[in-house]
Enzyme design. Structure first.
Site: not given
Ligand SMILES: [Zn+2]
Length: 212
Positions: A75, A94, A96, A121, A161
């Site tokens: 990524e 990043h 999941h 927040y 994703h």
């Molecule tokens: Zn990912």
């Protein structure tokens, strides 16, 4: 101001372990980068946040050349697309994580603001969270879609994703990601219930007062 390479590596190892220990990521799906003067320090491809080794972290030049360590996460282009539009930011994460990823599978009524505002927040940390359409991980179109809205949105959810967050320090990036995950959890717990959201006026006050 940039962190030195060694400081960047220390912070990545420490915060990634904390993210792993609290169950916000599993396996080797998460990635994280810190912008340094020479380029980026990034978690390598196929490594687990719980067991990172500072010497193996990828050091990548501004043109994408690998300078040291293992090859970076697949990524990498996604991170670069976001940094290109947010030149003051120094960290991108990043994950999941379960709740933000669950929300990523729901249809977006307003793609520029996909997480309902029940508490202040998330607005204070990241402002409205946008969603980009689904593209396969590592696809150039995914990086393009994120790059197109990154200037206005430090927090983005990629459909089907998961979330990606950008911030000016490693610490604030971690806090932003945590707040995004908690807000998605609340949104899913409250789904279908007659819960009170903050009003537009209350949200505007937060954006003026807290969000830089
Ligand atoms: Zn990912």
């Amino acid at each position: 101001m940039f962190l030195e390479e060694n400081q960047a590596k220390e912070q990545i190892v420490a915060f990634a372990k904390s993210i792993f220990d609290r169950g916000l990521t599993s396996g080797a799906s998460a990635n994280m980068s810190v912008r340094i003067e020479e380029g980026w320090v990034m978690t390598p491809t196929n490594t687990c946040f719980g067991f990172l080794n500072a010497d193996e972290l990828s050091v990548v030049a501004l043109d994408g050349t690998l300078l040291k360590g293992l090859p970076p996460s697949k990524e990498f282009r996604l991170h670069k697309a976001m940094y290109d539009k947010r030149p003051d930011d120094r960290c991108i994460i990043h994950l999941h994580s379960t709740y933000a990823t669950a929300l990523s599978c729901l249809p977006a009524e307003n793609a520029n603001n996909v997480v309902p505002t029940y508490t202040p927040y998330l607005t204070m940390r990241l402002g409205p969270i946008a969603m980009v359409p689904y593209f396969a991980p590592g696809d150039d179109h995914l990086a393009e879609a994120v790059g197109e809205i990154a200037a206005d949105h430090p927090g983005i959810i990629m459909a089907n994703h998961g979330p990606i967050v950008s911030a000016q320090t490693v610490e604030s990036c971690v806090y932003g990601m945590e707040e995004l995950e908690e807000s998605c959890k609340l949104a899913l717990l409250l789904q279908g219930l007659p819960a009170n959201k903050l009003t537009n006026e209350q949200i505007s006050t937060l954006l003026t007062r807290f969000k830089k």
